[in-house]
Write a protein that holds these residues in place. Structure first.
Motif, mmCIF file in Angstrom:
data_model
loop_
_atom_site.group_PDB
_atom_site.id
_atom_site.type_symbol
_atom_site.label_atom_id
_atom_site.label_comp_id
_atom_site.label_asym_id
_atom_site.label_seq_id
_atom_site.Cartn_x
_atom_site.Cartn_y
_atom_site.Cartn_z
ATOM 1 N N UNK A 273 0.865 -1.172 0.000
ATOM 2 C CA UNK A 273 0.000 0.000 0.000
ATOM 3 C C UNK A 273 0.912 1.236 0.000
ATOM 4 N N UNK A 274 0.349 2.419 -0.293
ATOM 5 C CA UNK A 274 1.195 3.616 -0.251
ATOM 6 C C UNK A 274 1.964 3.712 1.070
ATOM 7 N N UNK A 275 3.271 3.899 0.958
ATOM 8 C CA UNK A 275 4.129 4.009 2.141
ATOM 9 C C UNK A 275 4.856 2.724 2.484
ATOM 10 N N UNK A 276 4.286 1.558 2.103
ATOM 11 C CA UNK A 276 4.882 0.275 2.482
ATOM 12 C C UNK A 276 6.209 0.014 1.759
ATOM 13 N N UNK A 277 7.077 -0.756 2.419
ATOM 14 C CA UNK A 277 8.298 -1.273 1.793
ATOM 15 C C UNK A 277 8.359 -2.783 1.988
ATOM 16 N N UNK A 278 9.043 -3.429 1.029
ATOM 17 C CA UNK A 278 9.230 -4.872 1.065
ATOM 18 C C UNK A 278 10.644 -5.130 0.567
ATOM 19 N N UNK A 279 11.490 -5.739 1.390
ATOM 20 C CA UNK A 279 12.863 -6.033 0.986
ATOM 21 C C UNK A 279 12.982 -7.517 0.661
ATOM 22 N N UNK A 280 13.589 -7.803 -0.481
ATOM 23 C CA UNK A 280 13.698 -9.182 -0.955
ATOM 24 C C UNK A 280 15.151 -9.617 -1.006
ATOM 25 N N UNK A 281 15.354 -10.886 -0.680
ATOM 26 C CA UNK A 281 16.649 -11.544 -0.860
ATOM 27 C C UNK A 281 16.485 -12.430 -2.091
ATOM 28 N N UNK A 282 17.119 -12.045 -3.193
ATOM 29 C CA UNK A 282 16.893 -12.695 -4.495
ATOM 30 C C UNK A 282 18.171 -13.382 -4.951
ATOM 31 N N UNK A 283 18.060 -14.652 -5.262
ATOM 32 C CA UNK A 283 19.196 -15.364 -5.865
ATOM 33 C C UNK A 283 18.890 -15.608 -7.342
ATOM 34 N N UNK A 284 19.795 -15.200 -8.199
ATOM 35 C CA UNK A 284 19.632 -15.450 -9.636
ATOM 36 C C UNK A 284 20.258 -16.818 -9.923
ATOM 37 N N UNK A 285 19.434 -17.785 -10.324
ATOM 38 C CA UNK A 285 19.999 -19.123 -10.536
ATOM 39 C C UNK A 285 21.108 -19.112 -11.599
ATOM 40 N N UNK A 286 22.094 -19.947 -11.382
ATOM 41 C CA UNK A 286 23.194 -20.062 -12.351
ATOM 42 C C UNK A 286 22.650 -20.488 -13.712
ATOM 43 N N UNK A 287 21.526 -21.183 -13.693
ATOM 44 C CA UNK A 287 20.937 -21.703 -14.937
ATOM 45 C C UNK A 287 20.088 -20.663 -15.663
ATOM 46 N N UNK A 288 20.014 -19.441 -15.123
ATOM 47 C CA UNK A 288 19.084 -18.446 -15.690
ATOM 48 C C UNK A 288 19.705 -17.596 -16.793
#
Ligand code: CU
Length: 469
Positions: A273-288
């Motif tokens: 919603x307006x104001x919210x934050x979401x932090x992600x830990x993202x791994x890019x697969x070696x196969x991508x």
């Protein structure tokens, strides 16, 4: 000897009185212990920034020039990045044609630095300079924006990100912010010049016809296979809610509204919603290698592309290995919703006010032109360092992302049903006729705002104050 004995006796009697009479000293307070710092160890580093708000022209969207109001001529404004323990000093100059202030959304600042005109400081007039100075007590993703006529000032482009990194950040391959926004543009490509329209007030604020990430359409982040990213999502829109579909990513949610979750969480079901934050830990697969990982918004029936992570067709890099950062302690507060309600905020609307419709909290519309010699209305007084159970009751059909300044809270129940969110928030979305119970232990004294972060609702009255003492 006699004197010190007398002191001991007095302390024991006082302690007994507090235990007997004070409902806030329950298990919730004991369970809270260790969740938040009261103070932060200073790094000794002062990070001095200058910031100037002024009309500007940027190339937005398809490259056509767009007249905006901007911090340092950029939309989003410059990213302020510091480490936990650093002192932040922002020398701010207002070169807008009207007064403004800066609010540091989600940051536990001293009350006088909170940027609320008429409450924590006088408006900063055109040509004036004001120095904001504070030491953030939490690492995380925060943002800054005007708190005066914000439905117009933020919509015109005044917003920026404040990232407080951990004192020793994990070895991410990269740490990136995506600022989600929408713009209501005329057919000629200008910012639609009427603000706080009856339509916006009668609905969920001003929703734009163009969605941008970091100020443009079609955001692309080019990475190498094997990289591990911290991707910080932030919604700065006036009214639009985003529900990003992250299913194309190998990602977990590690922080909500700034602070870390108790453990990494699956990203499905989160909205911003307006104001919210979401932090992600993202791994890019070696196969991508060579793939495009697309992120679309699914809040509305019409899917909206947000951006894509373009994985270069290159040999993979070695993925950094470390445990996802997590909160040291998040209380469960399972019985919190059964404790007495310290303050209820009933949300509704009625005809009247300068815009024809005004939004109310407990049947009162906040007056932005409040004369400085009148006392400001205080909706609730919360004891500092004690447990408080608060309730938001949406008596309307519209959305209300409710934001509280100066503290973090945890959702305890929604419509009477217990909710297990293993994290704190500073903004919670209420849908039509929702009742949301939250718990908090405010640690910072002051007069703090409680308001809807749909900026048109706030501008037309949906704001109030709480006093933490
Ligand atoms: Cu609202």
């Amino acid at each position: 000897m006699l004197r010190s004995l007398r002191v001991v006796v007095v302390v024991v009697v006082l302690g007994a009185l507090l235990d007997a009479g004070d409902l806030s000293r329950g298990p919730e307070l004991r369970e809270f212990s260790g969740a938040f710092r009261e103070t932060v160890a200073a790094s000794g580093v002062v990070r001095a920034f200058t910031l100037r708000a002024a009309p500007a022209e940027v190339r937005l969207l398809d490259g056509r020039p767009l007249k905006v109001w901007a911090y340092d001529g950029q939309v989003p404004g410059p990213e302020l990045r510091v480490r936990l323990g650093d002192r932040v000093r922002v020398t701010f100059t207002n070169d807008l044609p009207e007064p403004t202030t800066i609010h540091w959304h989600g940051v536990r600042v001293p009350n006088a630095m909170d940027g609320v005109p008429g409450v924590t400081q006088p408006p900063i007039q055109p040509g004036e300079t004001f120095v904001y100075e504070f030491t953030p007590k939490d690492a995380g993703t925060f943002w800054f924006h005007p708190h005066l006529r914000s439905s117009e000032q933020i919509e015109r482009g005044l917003f920026g990100v404040l990232v407080v990194e951990d004192a020793a950040p994990p070895a991410w391959s990269r740490d990136v912010v995506w600022v989600l926004d929408d713009w209501l543009l005329t057919p000629g490509g200008e910012i639609f010049p009427e603000f706080n329209t009856r339509h916006d007030l009668a609905h969920d604020g001003r929703w734009g016809n163009v969605v941008t990430v970091n100020g443009h359409v079609g955001e692309q982040l080019v990475v190498r296979p094997g990289e591990r990213l911290r991707l910080r999502l932030l919604n700065v829109a006036n009214g639009r809610v985003f529900a990003p579909d992250l299913s194309a990513l190998d990602a977990t949610v590690i922080a909500v509204d700034g602070t870390y979750t108790a453990r990494p969480l699956p990203p499905a079901g989160f909205d911003l919603a307006p104001g919210n934050r979401l932090d992600l830990d993202v791994t890019i697969p070696a196969s991508a290698s060579g793939r495009r990982l697309r992120i679309v918004d699914r809040f509305t029936p019409q899917l909206i592309p947000l951006g894509e992570i373009v994985v270069a067709d290159e040999p993979p890099v070695e993925t950094p290995r470390f445990a996802s950062p997590a909160a040291a302690h998040v209380p469960a507060w399972r019985e919190g919703a059964a404790t007495p309600v310290a303050a209820e905020f009933r949300l509704n609307a009625r005809a009247g006010g300068p815009f024809g419709i005004e939004w109310t909290i407990n049947d009162a519309a906040f007056r932005h032109d409040h004369a400085s010699h009148e006392p400001m209305p205080i909706a609730a007084r919360l004891p500092r360092g004690e447990w408080s159970h608060l309730r938001f009751t949406n008596e309307s059909y519209r959305l209300h992302p409710m934001h509280i300044h100066g503290l973090f809270f945890k959702v305890l129940a929604r419509n009477g049903q217990p909710v297990d969110e293993p994290y704190f928030r500073d903004t919670v979305l209420l849908r039509s006729h929702d009742t949301v119970d939250v718990g908090t232990v405010p640690l910072d004294a002051g007069t703090w705002m409680v308001h809807c972060h749909i900026l048109e609702h706030a501008e037309s009255g949906m704001m109030t104050l709480i006093d933490v003492r």
